[in-house]
Design a protein around this motif. Sequence first.
Motif, short mmCIF file in Angstrom:
data_model
loop_
_atom_site.label_atom_id
_atom_site.label_comp_id
_atom_site.label_asym_id
_atom_site.label_seq_id
_atom_site.Cartn_x
_atom_site.Cartn_y
_atom_site.Cartn_z
N THR A 41 39.09 -20.38 67.73
CA THR A 41 38.70 -19.98 66.38
C THR A 41 38.16 -18.55 66.36
O THR A 41 38.36 -17.82 65.39
N GLU A 42 37.52 -18.14 67.44
CA GLU A 42 37.01 -16.76 67.51
C GLU A 42 38.15 -15.75 67.45
O GLU A 42 37.98 -14.64 66.92
N ARG A 43 39.31 -16.13 67.97
CA ARG A 43 40.45 -15.21 67.94
C ARG A 43 41.24 -15.31 66.63
O ARG A 43 41.76 -14.31 66.14
N LEU A 44 41.30 -16.50 66.06
CA LEU A 44 42.13 -16.69 64.87
C LEU A 44 41.40 -16.41 63.56
O LEU A 44 41.98 -15.81 62.64
N PHE A 45 40.15 -16.82 63.46
CA PHE A 45 39.47 -16.77 62.17
C PHE A 45 39.39 -15.38 61.55
O PHE A 45 39.48 -15.25 60.33
N PRO A 46 39.21 -14.29 62.33
CA PRO A 46 39.18 -12.97 61.70
C PRO A 46 40.48 -12.61 60.99
O PRO A 46 40.50 -11.71 60.14
N HIS A 47 41.57 -13.30 61.32
CA HIS A 47 42.87 -12.98 60.73
C HIS A 47 43.23 -13.89 59.56
O HIS A 47 44.27 -13.69 58.92
N LEU A 48 42.40 -14.89 59.27
CA LEU A 48 42.67 -15.79 58.18
C LEU A 48 42.37 -15.14 56.83
O LEU A 48 41.32 -14.52 56.66
N GLU A 49 43.29 -15.28 55.90
CA GLU A 49 43.13 -14.70 54.57
C GLU A 49 43.04 -15.83 53.54
O GLU A 49 43.99 -16.61 53.39
N LEU A 50 41.93 -15.93 52.84
CA LEU A 50 41.77 -16.96 51.82
C LEU A 50 42.49 -16.52 50.56
O LEU A 50 42.21 -15.45 50.00
N ILE A 51 43.44 -17.34 50.09
CA ILE A 51 44.23 -16.97 48.92
C ILE A 51 44.21 -18.10 47.89
O ILE A 51 44.07 -19.27 48.23
N LEU A 52 44.38 -17.72 46.63
CA LEU A 52 44.49 -18.69 45.54
C LEU A 52 45.92 -19.21 45.49
O LEU A 52 46.89 -18.44 45.63
N MET A 53 46.07 -20.52 45.30
CA MET A 53 47.39 -21.15 45.21
C MET A 53 47.53 -21.74 43.81
O MET A 53 47.14 -22.89 43.56
N PRO A 54 48.09 -20.98 42.85
CA PRO A 54 48.23 -21.49 41.47
C PRO A 54 49.25 -22.61 41.38
O PRO A 54 50.21 -22.67 42.16
N LEU A 55 49.04 -23.51 40.44
CA LEU A 55 49.95 -24.63 40.21
C LEU A 55 51.37 -24.13 39.98
O LEU A 55 51.60 -23.22 39.17
N GLY A 56 52.33 -24.71 40.69
CA GLY A 56 53.73 -24.38 40.51
C GLY A 56 54.23 -23.21 41.34
O GLY A 56 55.43 -22.94 41.36
N ASP A 57 53.33 -22.51 42.02
CA ASP A 57 53.75 -21.38 42.86
C ASP A 57 54.71 -21.84 43.96
O ASP A 57 54.49 -22.88 44.58
N VAL A 58 55.75 -21.07 44.19
CA VAL A 58 56.69 -21.35 45.29
C VAL A 58 56.19 -20.64 46.53
O VAL A 58 56.10 -19.41 46.57
N ILE A 59 55.83 -21.41 47.56
CA ILE A 59 55.32 -20.84 48.80
C ILE A 59 56.47 -20.34 49.67
O ILE A 59 56.39 -19.27 50.27
#
Length: 237
Positions: free
Chosen positions: A14-32
């Motif tokens: 987690t120490e290596r991965l967490f700095p690279h995680l980006e929290l994003i909003l996922m609106p209803l119906g969005d195509v990932i």
Amino acid sequence: MQNHLLAALPEKITERLFPHLELILMPLGDVIYESGGLLQHFYFPTTSIVSLHYLMENGASAEIAGVGNEGVLGVSLFMGGDSTPSLATVQTAGYSYRLKKRILMEEFNRTGGRRCGVLHNLMLRYTQALMTQISQTAVCNRHHSIEQQLCRWLLLTLDRLPSHDLTMTQELIAGMLGVRREGITEAAGKLQRNGLISYRRGHITVLDRAGLEANTCECYAVVKQEFRRLLHEAKKL
């Protein structure tokens, strides 16, 4: 730490991965991601739920699996492919962590030491649980009633949410299950008359979860048990 897979990782990873995680909003119906499109990111949902659909040539589709805070989107990347035939759309709006493909694959492919095996084994165990969900969904859609399918779908959705309230139209649920809207209307009406749910346009409240579990088929328990086993085994890694 709201995502169970991320929470199961040891501190060194987690120490290596967490700095690279980006929290994003996922609106209803969005195509990932589109069917056949190249995948560039992994997604670890926290409060959102993403529906995986198989899209037919005539435009028809049905849900083959759902991914919420128990899992990750992008398993085909560490299984050796850069694309997938499924379509991923946001079923329940919320948030997710996004991670660039390169970052996770570098960690996934590390050689030597226990830190390599932990992430590798965790992702493969999750993939097995996801395959169980896909297989059970196929069997359920073929052999069980629309009412049982609806109960299964509602329960699996509830397991990924902090409340008993779902923002979902009958038309959308019908599309998920690949059935006619009239079938969902009839099944939801019966559940409401029996006091198991309360439904008004675009909003479902589960009033009696135990009643839903009594009315669903064995498919719900099979899928839930497999994910429970995943998390239990993850604690041993």
